[in-house]
Design a protein around this motif. Structure first.
Motif, PDB file in Angstrom:
ATOM      1  N   ASN A 179       0.873  -1.176   0.000  1.00 36.53           N
ATOM      2  CA  ASN A 179       0.000   0.000   0.000  1.00 36.53           C
ATOM      3  C   ASN A 179       0.910   1.225   0.000  1.00 36.53           C
ATOM      4  OD1 ASN A 179      -1.868   2.012   0.377  1.00 36.53           O
ATOM      5  ND2 ASN A 179      -2.910   1.039   2.086  1.00 36.53           N
ATOM      6  N   TYR A 180       1.453   1.524  -1.180  1.00 37.39           N
ATOM      7  CA  TYR A 180       2.530   2.508  -1.261  1.00 37.39           C
ATOM      8  C   TYR A 180       2.056   3.944  -1.047  1.00 37.39           C
ATOM      9  CZ  TYR A 180       5.130  -1.489  -2.999  1.00 37.39           C
ATOM     10  OH  TYR A 180       5.721  -2.720  -3.109  1.00 37.39           O
ATOM     11  N   ASP A 181       0.822   4.244  -1.380  1.00 41.60           N
ATOM     12  CA  ASP A 181       0.319   5.602  -1.152  1.00 41.60           C
ATOM     13  C   ASP A 181       0.282   5.916   0.346  1.00 41.60           C
ATOM     14  OD1 ASP A 181       0.003   6.085  -3.829  1.00 41.60           O
ATOM     15  OD2 ASP A 181      -2.119   5.547  -3.882  1.00 41.60           O
ATOM     16  N   THR A 182      -0.219   4.961   1.136  1.00 39.64           N
ATOM     17  CA  THR A 182      -0.247   5.142   2.595  1.00 39.64           C
ATOM     18  C   THR A 182       1.162   5.204   3.151  1.00 39.64           C
ATOM     19  OG1 THR A 182      -2.376   4.031   2.812  1.00 39.64           O
ATOM     20  CG2 THR A 182      -0.995   4.102   4.771  1.00 39.64           C
ATOM     21  N   ALA A 183       2.017   4.318   2.681  1.00 35.60           N
ATOM     22  CA  ALA A 183       3.403   4.305   3.164  1.00 35.60           C
ATOM     23  C   ALA A 183       4.089   5.630   2.869  1.00 35.60           C
ATOM     24  CB  ALA A 183       4.173   3.157   2.506  1.00 35.60           C
ATOM     25  N   LEU A 184       3.891   6.138   1.661  1.00 35.82           N
ATOM     26  CA  LEU A 184       4.518   7.405   1.279  1.00 35.82           C
ATOM     27  C   LEU A 184       4.052   8.534   2.185  1.00 35.82           C
ATOM     28  CD1 LEU A 184       6.295   8.969  -0.736  1.00 35.82           C
ATOM     29  CD2 LEU A 184       4.270   9.253  -2.178  1.00 35.82           C
ATOM     30  N   LYS A 185       2.760   8.583   2.468  1.00 34.40           N
ATOM     31  CA  LYS A 185       2.207   9.624   3.341  1.00 34.40           C
ATOM     32  C   LYS A 185       2.892   9.578   4.710  1.00 34.40           C
ATOM     33  CE  LYS A 185      -1.600   8.899   5.499  1.00 34.40           C
ATOM     34  NZ  LYS A 185      -2.993   8.615   5.880  1.00 34.40           N
TER      35      LYS A 185
ATOM     36  N   VAL B 165      14.215   7.901   3.642  1.00 37.76           N
ATOM     37  CA  VAL B 165      14.414   8.671   2.410  1.00 37.76           C
ATOM     38  C   VAL B 165      14.479   7.739   1.206  1.00 37.76           C
ATOM     39  CG1 VAL B 165      15.966  10.219   1.187  1.00 37.76           C
ATOM     40  CG2 VAL B 165      15.521  10.583   3.599  1.00 37.76           C
ATOM     41  N   LYS B 166      15.168   6.615   1.368  1.00 33.87           N
ATOM     42  CA  LYS B 166      15.273   5.653   0.264  1.00 33.87           C
ATOM     43  C   LYS B 166      13.886   5.151  -0.128  1.00 33.87           C
ATOM     44  CE  LYS B 166      16.060   1.330   0.972  1.00 33.87           C
ATOM     45  NZ  LYS B 166      16.635   0.033   1.375  1.00 33.87           N
ATOM     46  N   ASN B 167      13.067   4.812   0.871  1.00 34.78           N
ATOM     47  CA  ASN B 167      11.732   4.299   0.566  1.00 34.78           C
ATOM     48  C   ASN B 167      10.844   5.360  -0.078  1.00 34.78           C
ATOM     49  OD1 ASN B 167      12.377   1.790   1.503  1.00 34.78           O
ATOM     50  ND2 ASN B 167      11.427   2.032   3.497  1.00 34.78           N
TER      51      ASN B 167
ATOM     52  N   ILE C  59       9.387   4.695  -3.789  1.00 39.04           N
ATOM     53  CA  ILE C  59       7.942   4.774  -4.054  1.00 39.04           C
ATOM     54  C   ILE C  59       7.680   5.790  -5.166  1.00 39.04           C
ATOM     55  CG2 ILE C  59       5.695   5.439  -3.107  1.00 39.04           C
ATOM     56  CD1 ILE C  59       6.681   4.324  -0.402  1.00 39.04           C
ATOM     57  N   TYR C  60       8.374   6.918  -5.115  1.00 40.11           N
ATOM     58  CA  TYR C  60       8.238   7.905  -6.195  1.00 40.11           C
ATOM     59  C   TYR C  60       8.627   7.291  -7.545  1.00 40.11           C
ATOM     60  CZ  TYR C  60       7.387  12.099  -3.326  1.00 40.11           C
ATOM     61  OH  TYR C  60       6.834  13.044  -2.503  1.00 40.11           O
ATOM     62  N   VAL C  61       9.714   6.517  -7.555  1.00 35.28           N
ATOM     63  CA  VAL C  61      10.149   5.865  -8.804  1.00 35.28           C
ATOM     64  C   VAL C  61       9.057   4.931  -9.310  1.00 35.28           C
ATOM     65  CG1 VAL C  61      11.786   4.219  -9.797  1.00 35.28           C
ATOM     66  CG2 VAL C  61      12.619   6.055  -8.331  1.00 35.28           C
TER      67      VAL C  61
ATOM     68  N   GLU D 291      11.758  12.705 -10.749  1.00 34.41           N
ATOM     69  CA  GLU D 291      12.350  13.963 -10.283  1.00 34.41           C
ATOM     70  C   GLU D 291      12.119  14.142  -8.784  1.00 34.41           C
ATOM     71  OE1 GLU D 291      14.389  15.790 -12.028  1.00 34.41           O
ATOM     72  OE2 GLU D 291      14.084  14.296 -13.609  1.00 34.41           O
ATOM     73  N   LYS D 292      10.928  13.770  -8.318  1.00 32.36           N
ATOM     74  CA  LYS D 292      10.655  13.844  -6.884  1.00 32.36           C
ATOM     75  C   LYS D 292      11.555  12.884  -6.122  1.00 32.36           C
ATOM     76  CE  LYS D 292       5.803  15.358  -6.943  1.00 32.36           C
ATOM     77  NZ  LYS D 292       4.415  15.007  -6.552  1.00 32.36           N
ATOM     78  N   ALA D 293      11.806  11.722  -6.722  1.00 31.23           N
ATOM     79  CA  ALA D 293      12.679  10.733  -6.078  1.00 31.23           C
ATOM     80  C   ALA D 293      14.075  11.287  -5.897  1.00 31.23           C
ATOM     81  CB  ALA D 293      12.720   9.451  -6.914  1.00 31.23           C
ATOM     82  N   LEU D 294      14.615  11.854  -6.956  1.00 33.01           N
ATOM     83  CA  LEU D 294      15.974  12.404  -6.873  1.00 33.01           C
ATOM     84  C   LEU D 294      16.010  13.627  -5.965  1.00 33.01           C
ATOM     85  CD1 LEU D 294      17.124  12.020 -10.589  1.00 33.01           C
ATOM     86  CD2 LEU D 294      17.692  10.583  -8.625  1.00 33.01           C
TER      87      LEU D 294
END
Length: 429
Positions: free
Chosen positions: A163-169, A231-233, A237-239, A245-248
């Motif tokens: 559930n990457y959207d929740t994880a990202l939040k 930060v890596k995660n 997730i952005y990738v 660009e957000k990832a970098l």
């Protein structure tokens, strides 16, 4: 007329007050009987009257509202979220009133809820119900924001459940609050059994060592930071979402704050690898080896990159350096043998292209000897790989074929037996 109007207003107010008390009494009675459906029904009516409640009545209403919606843990997620908010509203109201009539009961309820959420979240995680686990850990954090570790657990569970959207939040929230996850652990050696034990805090450990005299050899240990992982995660997730660009950008921010953090450097390298930027990945990996020259895994990965780029000698050098640092690095031995044997195909191709003239026969013998030398160079690495991991059927098969080509029949038979046993154990695969 004014007196009549005042009388009408007083009557209206009295009627409203009576209605409030009736609904609140209905809620209270239903909750005592665990009839939460009736309690929620009365709650809807009372909720419509909240703007006209005095603070004392409102405080009681907030407490009953939390109880009705929580429903001893049977409320829906949305209802429980509202119950948590209601407890917060009660705390704020009674703090401003300076009279804590319901706050103690609310705190007890809050503790009970948190323990329930935490136990359920742990159980859900064990059974791989990651969505429920993430939701439970987040609830514990929302009720006790000082316990940021539970938000980290919520993010980790969300990742496990994809559930990457929740994880990202959650990860972004952790990053913005500067969460590192660094903790101090306090140890002491138990005099009775000689075992080192961890204490919940420094004070308890110091009492055991200095006053109770039950422990010796106090030791403090700081846990590693989770900043690089967070930060890596975020970046990964952005990738996965195509937001390169957000990832970098996430990586750049983190590295600017921690330029010497090898973990962040490796995380950025992995992001570039995910994006297909292999040259940048290699450059960052080489930079990492300068910062951490004794990291066998870094050298191994550089060996993989060099091999994929066709730079055989560089690849061999990286693998050999990795083995020097970690003599038990099975994959490095395996890959080193593979890289060495890469040269076999061109030798065999040239051998097959030769004719039957005397010159061709001499050339054939030279090439055959060159191939034998290649085999001899690879054998020690394959044997070491197999010794370290005796289930390595690929190494066993390669050795079997090499011994056959070299005419070493005893070793060939020994290796053939091993291959047959490994195939039988793996179902013939």
């Amino acid at each position: 007329m004014k007196k009549l109007l005042t009388l009408v207003l007083l009557l209206a107010f009295s009627a409203m007050s009576f209605a409030q008390k009736n609904e609140i009494k209905a809620m209270e009675k239903a909750i005592k009987n665990s009839n939460f459906a009736s309690a929620k029904s009365a709650l809807k009516s009372a909720d419509a009257l909240i703007d006209n409640m005095d603070d004392k009545t409102k405080a009681k209403f907030y407490f009953l509202k939390a109880q009705a919606l929580y429903a001893n843990g049977t409320g829906s997620n949305d209802e429980i979220d509202i119950a948590i908010k209601s407890l917060g509203d009660l705390k704020d109201l009674e703090s401003s009133m300076g009279k804590l009539k319901y706050t103690d009961q609310a705190n007890q309820m809050k503790t009970q809820m948190m323990n329930t959420f935490l136990n359920n979240a742990n159980d859900a995680f064990q059974t791989k119900d990651y969505a429920s686990a993430s939701n439970g850990f987040e609830k514990v954090y929302r009720m006790s924001p000082a316990d940021t570790l539970y938000l980290y657990y919520a993010a980790s569970a969300a990742v496990s459940g994809q559930n990457y959207d929740t994880a990202l939040k959650h990860y972004i929230e952790l990053k913005n609050m500067g969460y590192s996850g660094v903790q101090m652990y306090y140890y002491g050696v138990n005099k009775e059994n000689g075992q080192e034990e961890r204490f919940p805090n420094k004070e308890t450990r110091d009492i055991s060592v200095n006053i109770a005299k039950s422990h010796t050899d106090p030791r403090d240990e700081k846990s590693s930071s989770k900043s690089a992982e967070i930060v890596k995660n975020i970046a990964l997730i952005y990738v996965s979402q195509g937001e390169n660009e957000k990832a970098l950008g996430a990586m750049a921010d983190a590295r600017s704050e921690n330029p010497d953090d090898v973990g962040l450097l490796l995380s950025e390298a992995n992001v570039h690898l995910k994006m297909g930027n292999r040259d940048k990945f290699k450059a960052l990996m080489e930079e990492a080896t300068v910062k951490d020259p004794n990291n066998a895994e870094l050298l191994y990965n550089l060996g993989v990159l060099a091999a994929e780029g066709g730079n055989i000698e560089a690849s061999k050098s990286y693998y050999q350096k990795a083995i020097e640092i970690d003599p038990n690095y099975v994959d490095a031995y395996n890959n080193l043998a593979v890289v060495i044997l890469e040269g076999e195909s061109s030798i065999v191709e040239e051998m097959n292209s030769l004719g039957t003239s005397a010159a061709d026969n001499r050339k054939y013998d030279e090439l055959k000897e060159k191939r034998s030398q290649l085999y001899q160079e690879a054998i020690p690495y394959l044997e070491k790989s197999l010794a370290l991991r005796n289930s390595n059927i690929d190494a066993a098969r390669t050795l079997m074929n090499i011994y056959s080509a070299l005419g070493e029949m005893d070793k060939f038979k020994e290796m053939r037996t091993m291959v047959e046993e490994l195939e039988a154990a793996s179902g013939g695969n």
